[in-house]
Design a protein around this motif. Structure first.
Motif, PDB file in Angstrom:
ATOM      1  N   ASP A  98      22.843  50.240 -31.429  1.00  0.00           N
ATOM      2  CA  ASP A  98      24.231  50.409 -31.003  1.00  0.00           C
ATOM      3  C   ASP A  98      24.528  49.492 -29.816  1.00  0.00           C
ATOM      4  OD1 ASP A  98      24.488  52.285 -32.965  1.00  0.00           O
ATOM      5  OD2 ASP A  98      24.777  53.989 -31.626  1.00  0.00           O
ATOM      6  N   THR A  99      25.802  49.097 -29.699  1.00  0.00           N
ATOM      7  CA  THR A  99      26.198  48.104 -28.703  1.00  0.00           C
ATOM      8  C   THR A  99      27.397  48.561 -27.886  1.00  0.00           C
ATOM      9  OG1 THR A  99      25.460  46.350 -30.193  1.00  0.00           O
ATOM     10  CG2 THR A  99      26.919  45.702 -28.413  1.00  0.00           C
ATOM     11  N   LEU A 100      27.310  48.338 -26.581  1.00  0.00           N
ATOM     12  CA  LEU A 100      28.461  48.485 -25.683  1.00  0.00           C
ATOM     13  C   LEU A 100      29.064  47.103 -25.491  1.00  0.00           C
ATOM     14  CD1 LEU A 100      26.787  50.607 -22.851  1.00  0.00           C
ATOM     15  CD2 LEU A 100      28.479  51.430 -24.483  1.00  0.00           C
ATOM     16  N   VAL A 101      30.385  47.000 -25.535  1.00  0.00           N
ATOM     17  CA  VAL A 101      31.049  45.733 -25.257  1.00  0.00           C
ATOM     18  C   VAL A 101      31.652  45.849 -23.863  1.00  0.00           C
ATOM     19  CG1 VAL A 101      32.833  44.099 -25.973  1.00  0.00           C
ATOM     20  CG2 VAL A 101      31.515  45.358 -27.698  1.00  0.00           C
ATOM     21  N   ILE A 102      31.239  44.944 -22.970  1.00  0.00           N
ATOM     22  CA  ILE A 102      31.599  45.013 -21.562  1.00  0.00           C
ATOM     23  C   ILE A 102      32.343  43.747 -21.138  1.00  0.00           C
ATOM     24  CG2 ILE A 102      30.715  45.310 -19.207  1.00  0.00           C
ATOM     25  CD1 ILE A 102      30.008  47.631 -21.112  1.00  0.00           C
ATOM     26  N   GLU A 103      33.488  43.918 -20.501  1.00  0.00           N
ATOM     27  CA  GLU A 103      34.184  42.791 -19.881  1.00  0.00           C
ATOM     28  C   GLU A 103      33.787  42.754 -18.411  1.00  0.00           C
ATOM     29  OE1 GLU A 103      38.611  41.370 -20.225  1.00  0.00           O
ATOM     30  OE2 GLU A 103      38.426  42.826 -18.587  1.00  0.00           O
ATOM     31  N   VAL A 104      33.325  41.604 -17.951  1.00  0.00           N
ATOM     32  CA  VAL A 104      32.868  41.440 -16.576  1.00  0.00           C
ATOM     33  C   VAL A 104      33.896  40.605 -15.814  1.00  0.00           C
ATOM     34  CG1 VAL A 104      31.026  40.591 -15.088  1.00  0.00           C
ATOM     35  CG2 VAL A 104      30.462  41.479 -17.358  1.00  0.00           C
ATOM     36  N   ARG A 105      34.301  41.135 -14.649  1.00  0.00           N
ATOM     37  CA  ARG A 105      35.212  40.399 -13.765  1.00  0.00           C
ATOM     38  C   ARG A 105      34.559  40.219 -12.401  1.00  0.00           C
ATOM     39  NH1 ARG A 105      40.770  40.112 -15.081  1.00  0.00           N
ATOM     40  NH2 ARG A 105      41.191  41.055 -17.095  1.00  0.00           N
ATOM     41  N   LYS A 106      34.850  39.088 -11.786  1.00  0.00           N
ATOM     42  CA  LYS A 106      34.416  38.821 -10.407  1.00  0.00           C
ATOM     43  C   LYS A 106      35.656  38.410  -9.653  1.00  0.00           C
ATOM     44  CE  LYS A 106      31.125  37.164  -7.302  1.00  0.00           C
ATOM     45  NZ  LYS A 106      31.637  37.641  -6.075  1.00  0.00           N
ATOM     46  N   ASP A 107      35.991  39.177  -8.621  1.00  0.00           N
ATOM     47  CA  ASP A 107      37.198  38.926  -7.822  1.00  0.00           C
ATOM     48  C   ASP A 107      38.444  38.795  -8.700  1.00  0.00           C
ATOM     49  OD1 ASP A 107      35.727  38.967  -5.418  1.00  0.00           O
ATOM     50  OD2 ASP A 107      35.155  36.870  -5.711  1.00  0.00           O
ATOM     51  N   GLY A 108      38.498  39.616  -9.760  1.00  0.00           N
ATOM     52  CA  GLY A 108      39.669  39.659 -10.624  1.00  0.00           C
ATOM     53  C   GLY A 108      39.651  38.697 -11.790  1.00  0.00           C
ATOM     54  N   SER A 109      38.800  37.683 -11.763  1.00  0.00           N
ATOM     55  CA  SER A 109      38.732  36.708 -12.850  1.00  0.00           C
ATOM     56  C   SER A 109      37.683  37.124 -13.872  1.00  0.00           C
ATOM     57  CB  SER A 109      38.344  35.322 -12.322  1.00  0.00           C
ATOM     58  OG  SER A 109      39.354  34.799 -11.516  1.00  0.00           O
ATOM     59  N   VAL A 110      38.059  37.017 -15.146  1.00  0.00           N
ATOM     60  CA  VAL A 110      37.118  37.357 -16.208  1.00  0.00           C
ATOM     61  C   VAL A 110      35.989  36.339 -16.207  1.00  0.00           C
ATOM     62  CG1 VAL A 110      36.804  37.609 -18.694  1.00  0.00           C
ATOM     63  CG2 VAL A 110      38.893  38.448 -17.618  1.00  0.00           C
ATOM     64  N   GLN A 111      34.765  36.842 -16.105  1.00  0.00           N
ATOM     65  CA  GLN A 111      33.574  35.995 -16.127  1.00  0.00           C
ATOM     66  C   GLN A 111      32.973  35.922 -17.522  1.00  0.00           C
ATOM     67  OE1 GLN A 111      32.422  34.328 -13.130  1.00  0.00           O
ATOM     68  NE2 GLN A 111      34.514  34.974 -12.784  1.00  0.00           N
ATOM     69  N   GLY A 112      33.274  36.918 -18.334  1.00  0.00           N
ATOM     70  CA  GLY A 112      32.755  36.917 -19.688  1.00  0.00           C
ATOM     71  C   GLY A 112      32.799  38.293 -20.314  1.00  0.00           C
ATOM     72  N   THR A 113      32.489  38.317 -21.586  1.00  0.00           N
ATOM     73  CA  THR A 113      32.353  39.563 -22.329  1.00  0.00           C
ATOM     74  C   THR A 113      30.906  39.644 -22.781  1.00  0.00           C
ATOM     75  OG1 THR A 113      34.648  39.433 -23.054  1.00  0.00           O
ATOM     76  CG2 THR A 113      33.194  40.905 -24.287  1.00  0.00           C
TER      77      THR A 113
END
Length: 129
Positions: A98-113
């Motif tokens: 099973d997989t969790l899909v995570i959106e990562v932000r640094k200082d408000g900017s999307v760094q990746g999924t």
């Protein structure tokens, strides 16, 4: 006279030492503020943190994110300044677990999924970003 010297020793040495110990203890015991959000934009609830994978491995969201194989994700869980995570989907089925899909932000900017799986290699859960 001896009582007066003992009293001075307490206030001059022991009291500051005890206060310092209390402050240090509080720093270690205080809960970390993790900036991890659910898809609807609110902080994860305790029930969501405990949500377990359904592939028989019973990995919780907390365990998977805390031990993810990517520093951006673990920084978000630790509350490192500037990092926030959003769980975009909980425990999607996949052949590798099973997989969790995570959106990562640094200082408000999307760094990746990132995908964090319930499959563990060594001490970390398999993670791709």
């Amino acid at each position: 006279m001896k009582y007066c010297n003992f009293s001075r020793m307490l206030s001059g040495v022991l009291l500051p030492a005890m206060l310092t110990a209390a402050v240090l203890l509080a720093a270690f015991v205080a809960p970390v503020k993790a900036d991890v959000y659910s898809p609807n934009g609110v902080l994860l609830s305790s029930a969501e943190w405990k949500d377990a994978s359904t592939d028989g491995k019973n990995v919780t969201v907390r365990d998977a994110l805390t031990n993810a194989g990517n520093a951006m994700i673990t920084n978000g869980v630790k509350g490192v300044k500037g990092y926030t995570l959003t769980v975009m989907s909980f425990w999607d089925s996949s052949p590798s677990g099973d997989t969790l899909v995570i959106e990562v932000r640094k200082d408000g900017s999307v760094q990746g999924t990132c995908d964090v799986t319930s499959t563990k290699t060594g001490n970390t859960f398999d993670t791709t970003c």
